[in-house]
Enzyme design. Sequence first.
Site, PDB file in Angstrom:
ATOM      1  N   LYS A  90      55.893  84.707   0.353  1.00  0.00           N
ATOM      2  CA  LYS A  90      54.742  84.336  -0.483  1.00  0.00           C
ATOM      3  C   LYS A  90      54.376  85.398  -1.520  1.00  0.00           C
ATOM      4  CE  LYS A  90      52.797  80.550   1.889  1.00  0.00           C
ATOM      5  NZ  LYS A  90      53.274  80.540   3.281  1.00  0.00           N
ATOM      6  N   GLU A 112      43.647  79.117  -2.256  1.00  0.00           N
ATOM      7  CA  GLU A 112      43.420  78.375  -1.022  1.00  0.00           C
ATOM      8  C   GLU A 112      44.355  78.960   0.029  1.00  0.00           C
ATOM      9  OE1 GLU A 112      45.642  77.441  -3.266  1.00  0.00           O
ATOM     10  OE2 GLU A 112      47.352  77.342  -1.894  1.00  0.00           O
ATOM     11  N   SER A 378      62.103  82.672   6.171  1.00  0.00           N
ATOM     12  CA  SER A 378      60.989  82.820   5.223  1.00  0.00           C
ATOM     13  C   SER A 378      59.947  83.852   5.640  1.00  0.00           C
ATOM     14  CB  SER A 378      60.319  81.464   5.000  1.00  0.00           C
ATOM     15  OG  SER A 378      59.934  80.882   6.238  1.00  0.00           O
TER      16      SER A 378
HETATM   17  C1  LIG Z   1      53.623  79.383   3.979  1.00  0.00           C
HETATM   18  C2  LIG Z   1      54.917  79.551   4.669  1.00  0.00           C
HETATM   19  C3  LIG Z   1      55.899  78.538   4.667  1.00  0.00           C
HETATM   20  C4  LIG Z   1      55.686  77.185   4.074  1.00  0.00           C
HETATM   21  O1  LIG Z   1      55.437  77.135   2.717  1.00  0.00           O
HETATM   22  P1  LIG Z   1      56.546  76.741   1.632  1.00  0.00           P
HETATM   23  O2  LIG Z   1      55.772  76.698   0.369  1.00  0.00           O
HETATM   24  O3  LIG Z   1      57.120  75.418   2.009  1.00  0.00           O
HETATM   25  O4  LIG Z   1      57.568  77.805   1.644  1.00  0.00           O
HETATM   26  C5  LIG Z   1      57.107  78.795   5.272  1.00  0.00           C
HETATM   27  N1  LIG Z   1      57.349  79.983   5.896  1.00  0.00           N
HETATM   28  C6  LIG Z   1      56.427  80.968   5.937  1.00  0.00           C
HETATM   29  C7  LIG Z   1      56.748  82.238   6.645  1.00  0.00           C
HETATM   30  C8  LIG Z   1      55.170  80.788   5.337  1.00  0.00           C
HETATM   31  O5  LIG Z   1      54.268  81.768   5.394  1.00  0.00           O
END
Ligand SMILES: *Cc1c(COP(=O)(O)O)cnc(C)c1O
Length: 396
Positions: A90, A112, A378
Amino acid sequence: MNSYLADKNGYYGEFGGAYIPEILHKCVTELQNTYLGVIESEEFKKEFDQLLQDYVGRPSPLYLANRLSAKYGCKIYLKREDLNHTGAHKINNTIGQILLARKMGKTRIIAETGAGQHGVATATVCALMDMECVVYMGKTDVQRQHVNVQKMKMLGAEVRPVTSGNMTLKDATNEAIRDWCCNPADTFYIIGSTVGPHPYPDMVARLQSVISAEIKKQLMVKEGRDYPDYLIACVGGGSNSAGTIYHYLDDERVKIVLAEAGGLGVTSGQSAATIQLGRVGILHGSKSLVMQSEDGQIEEPYSISAGLDYPGIGPMHAHLATTKRATILAVDDDEALQAAFELTKLEGIIPALESAHALGALSKVDFKSTDVVVLNLSGRGDKDMDTYIKVMSLEL
Ligand SMILES: *Cc1c(COP(=O)(O)O)cnc(C)c1O
């Protein structure tokens, strides 16, 4: 040229666009007319790249997970977004947007947040750039995500609990849009995923595309070719997956697998499998697939993972699904949990619950032994320890 990217009005096929109240027209148009020129300028690129390197810690490694590969009978690389500052992908997006906000002369940032990850990433860059920061968060989430609320406060942000609706992400987003309507002149709204009115889905995808730009270079070194056979990522709103696939959208040699949250099961009534359950509708300024009742009321999504718990999906992903460019798989809560414990035992990496959904997709794909797979990890699992601890205590 690229039919999988947004056209000049922000449409991906029939999805996207900017469905906004009249009062926001001026500032959304201003953003539409400004964002590309800024983020493609040399000055922006230089500062963005420098911060990604020295502040975030990029490039994130592309790690060949040997024991995981042996288990699934192919070659699996993990793109380590979990090693970024603040623990997830993010931060790539919030750094880009705050540089744009500053360039546009804005002095106040709003955001948000659901689980609080985007809120923390936004509060972090506001501290870095000395900007006022207000984060809207549903009251239910404020209670569930206590540590992230404290982090945002420590970073100097004001967290405003939202008490409308179910008091979760959808309601926080409504409230942030309302704030923007009241303060369009000085305020920049940093949206956390590839959702919202044009230009947000395209802008966020471009800012996250550093992920696939790095994958290309790293694969070239490790494999002698710059593309994998499979790209796998989880989808909430779609930003980490958009970044992972961005530079491969037109490369049909690369199969794209997107994992959405099945919750307790796609047909259980307790699910966040938006692509499979959604119908065409408009949510938060964009036309996409939306979980809704017969008469168009938004339905509450459910997933064990707060970051995947959103009733909409980015318009890019709705288009990738309907054109069949991407394969969409639903991964249920228990499958994601199992995958999280498996990765931890095999590789010594505790993943975020969201990323565990991408890992849960591995057992649903029929790989050849020669396949090269890149899975986007992610985020890291620190924020999810309460959930993991609960699961372990049940198993003892
Ligand atoms: C917020 C988040 C997501 C989901 O959001 P996307 O916009 O679909 O990437 C996925 N993995 C992590 C670690 C997150 O913090």
